[in-house]
Design a protein around this motif. Structure first.
Motif, PDB file in Angstrom:
ATOM      1  N   PHE A   1     -42.263 -13.635  -6.321  1.00  0.00           N
ATOM      2  CA  PHE A   1     -42.690 -12.370  -6.928  1.00  0.00           C
ATOM      3  C   PHE A   1     -42.813 -12.450  -8.448  1.00  0.00           C
ATOM      4  CE2 PHE A   1     -38.022 -11.235  -6.832  1.00  0.00           C
ATOM      5  CZ  PHE A   1     -37.853 -10.889  -8.174  1.00  0.00           C
ATOM      6  N   ILE A   2     -42.228 -13.472  -9.076  1.00  0.00           N
ATOM      7  CA  ILE A   2     -42.461 -13.627 -10.518  1.00  0.00           C
ATOM      8  C   ILE A   2     -43.740 -14.440 -10.692  1.00  0.00           C
ATOM      9  CG2 ILE A   2     -41.479 -14.254 -12.748  1.00  0.00           C
ATOM     10  CD1 ILE A   2     -38.785 -14.437 -11.435  1.00  0.00           C
ATOM     11  N   GLY A   3     -44.845 -13.830 -10.367  1.00  0.00           N
ATOM     12  CA  GLY A   3     -46.139 -14.466 -10.523  1.00  0.00           C
ATOM     13  C   GLY A   3     -46.886 -13.884 -11.706  1.00  0.00           C
ATOM     14  N   PRO A   4     -48.098 -14.356 -11.930  1.00  0.00           N
ATOM     15  CA  PRO A   4     -48.896 -13.823 -13.045  1.00  0.00           C
ATOM     16  C   PRO A   4     -49.100 -12.309 -12.981  1.00  0.00           C
ATOM     17  CG  PRO A   4     -49.871 -15.838 -12.210  1.00  0.00           C
ATOM     18  CD  PRO A   4     -48.766 -15.478 -11.263  1.00  0.00           C
ATOM     19  N   GLY A   5     -49.195 -11.754 -11.758  1.00  0.00           N
ATOM     20  CA  GLY A   5     -49.353 -10.305 -11.642  1.00  0.00           C
ATOM     21  C   GLY A   5     -48.149  -9.569 -12.190  1.00  0.00           C
TER      22      GLY A   5
ATOM     23  N   GLY B   1     -55.203 -15.380  -8.166  1.00  0.00           N
ATOM     24  CA  GLY B   1     -54.522 -14.844  -9.336  1.00  0.00           C
ATOM     25  C   GLY B   1     -53.425 -15.762  -9.849  1.00  0.00           C
ATOM     26  N   ASN B   2     -52.693 -16.402  -8.930  1.00  0.00           N
ATOM     27  CA  ASN B   2     -51.621 -17.311  -9.329  1.00  0.00           C
ATOM     28  C   ASN B   2     -52.164 -18.505 -10.107  1.00  0.00           C
ATOM     29  OD1 ASN B   2     -49.704 -15.721  -8.008  1.00  0.00           O
ATOM     30  ND2 ASN B   2     -49.901 -16.850  -6.098  1.00  0.00           N
TER      31      ASN B   2
ATOM     32  N   ALA C   1     -44.652 -19.202 -13.864  1.00  0.00           N
ATOM     33  CA  ALA C   1     -44.896 -18.120 -12.912  1.00  0.00           C
ATOM     34  C   ALA C   1     -46.105 -18.432 -12.039  1.00  0.00           C
ATOM     35  CB  ALA C   1     -45.120 -16.804 -13.664  1.00  0.00           C
ATOM     36  N   GLY C   2     -47.166 -18.949 -12.648  1.00  0.00           N
ATOM     37  CA  GLY C   2     -48.362 -19.268 -11.869  1.00  0.00           C
ATOM     38  C   GLY C   2     -48.134 -20.395 -10.896  1.00  0.00           C
ATOM     39  N   LEU C   3     -47.464 -21.468 -11.346  1.00  0.00           N
ATOM     40  CA  LEU C   3     -47.249 -22.616 -10.468  1.00  0.00           C
ATOM     41  C   LEU C   3     -46.304 -22.277  -9.322  1.00  0.00           C
ATOM     42  CD1 LEU C   3     -47.702 -25.577  -9.820  1.00  0.00           C
ATOM     43  CD2 LEU C   3     -45.849 -26.157 -11.408  1.00  0.00           C
ATOM     44  N   SER C   4     -45.221 -21.566  -9.619  1.00  0.00           N
ATOM     45  CA  SER C   4     -44.255 -21.240  -8.566  1.00  0.00           C
ATOM     46  C   SER C   4     -44.884 -20.359  -7.495  1.00  0.00           C
ATOM     47  CB  SER C   4     -43.021 -20.565  -9.170  1.00  0.00           C
ATOM     48  OG  SER C   4     -43.349 -19.310  -9.747  1.00  0.00           O
TER      49      SER C   4
END
Length: 306
Positions: free
Chosen positions: A15-19, A99-100, A284-287
């Motif tokens: 949930f800790i993504g780019p969004g 988005g990620n 955040a994007g990679l995870s």
């Protein structure tokens, strides 16, 4: 009881993504500390929901998708759920993954924006990296990688907060539930990017694999893992919002993403602040680019009876 961090960290990485990073950045830049309460609420709600999914996986020995399509539910309910679930996961995962990858690329571009490397090439490299871990990596290796990325994001955004020095009194006042003018959609975005439905599928399946014996000790371990890992994830989100609030709120600087924030705060707080935010956004994007397809794979396998 020995503390065993694992599946909960995967949820936090999911949930800790780019969004989430973008929503927290815009919340802090536009409304200061006023919406911190929304992140606290979303974090507590996520802990409760994910703990329920974890208990289901440990006690029943089934993932969420398998439990939803159990024979006792009847064929009509079963196939309706399969149809809706597969459709939603296929479309949703594609959108999340796009988005990620784009968010991870923006993080690298914020770090190296003067090198002239194309956005498309960065996205392709990130795609190949995520695919490599998913295709050839063992679950334990993926788990360790994601735990490392969550910790990296924690350190990066904690460092950015130390550099920008948020106002403590404003931070505390933000714990009181109140929606500022024009802030309703932003509050919803903060909650919606934290409570991510596909993480329920991921959590129920991974705890089943990590603690297959279904014992009371396993339940306690899963509960502790969920509370600590997701609590840390929520804290990272609060750190991002606090960084944006301290550096951008009331400054007149318009931003549309965390990458903009990374570049915008450099003149006032130095290159280290830019690098910390850029590293956090990349992590955040990679995870999330790993956890989104992993969760979908678990769910689709269970819907298919595999």
């Amino acid at each position: 009881m020995k503390l065993s961090i694992g599946p909960g960290a995967l949820v936090a990485a999911g949930f800790i993504g780019p969004g989430t990073v973008t929503a927290c950045t815009l919340a802090g830049a536009d409304f200061g500390y006023a919406l911190i309460w929304a992140l606290v609420f979303a974090t507590l709600a996520t802990i409760i929901l994910q703990e329920m999914a974890a208990r289901l996986g440990i006690v029943s020995g089934k993932g969420l998708a398998a439990a939803m399509t159990a024979p006792e539910n009847g064929p009509i309910v079963k196939w309706s759920i399969i149809l809706l679930g597969v459709s939603a996961l296929a479309v949703g995962n594609s959108a999340y993954e796009a988005g990620n990858l784009a968010g991870g690329a923006l993080g690298l571009e914020a770090l190296f924006h003067s090198t002239g490397v194309s956005h498309r090439l960065i996205v392709l490299v990130l795609s190949a990296t995520a695919a490599g871990f998913l295709l050839f990596g063992h679950y334990k290796h993926i788990e360790k990688l994601l735990i490392g990325l969550v910790l990296m994001m924690s350190v990066a955004f904690a460092g950015s907060v130390l550099l920008t020095r948020p106002d403590l009194s404003g931070w505390i006042s933000g714990l009181k539930p109140a929606i500022p003018d024009g802030g309703l959609l932003t509050a919803i975005a903060l909650i919606g990017t934290t409570i991510v439905p596909y993480n329920l599928f991921l959590h129920a399946s991974t705890v089943r694999d990590k603690w297959p014996n279904g014992s009371a000790e396993a339940l306690r371990a899963a509960r502790a893992d969920t509370a600590i890992s997701i609590g840390l994830g929520g804290f990272v989100s609060i750190l991002i919002l606090s960084t944006a609030a301290a550096s951008l709120f009331g400054s007149g600087i318009a931003v549309s993403s965390a990458a903009d924030m990374a570049i915008s705060i450099e003149p006032a707080y130095g290159p280290l602040a830019k690098y910390l935010v850029g590293i956090g956004l990349f992590g955040a994007g990679l995870s999330s680019s790993i956890t989104a397809p992993l969760a979908t794979a678990y769910a689709l396998s269970e819907f298919g009876g595999f």
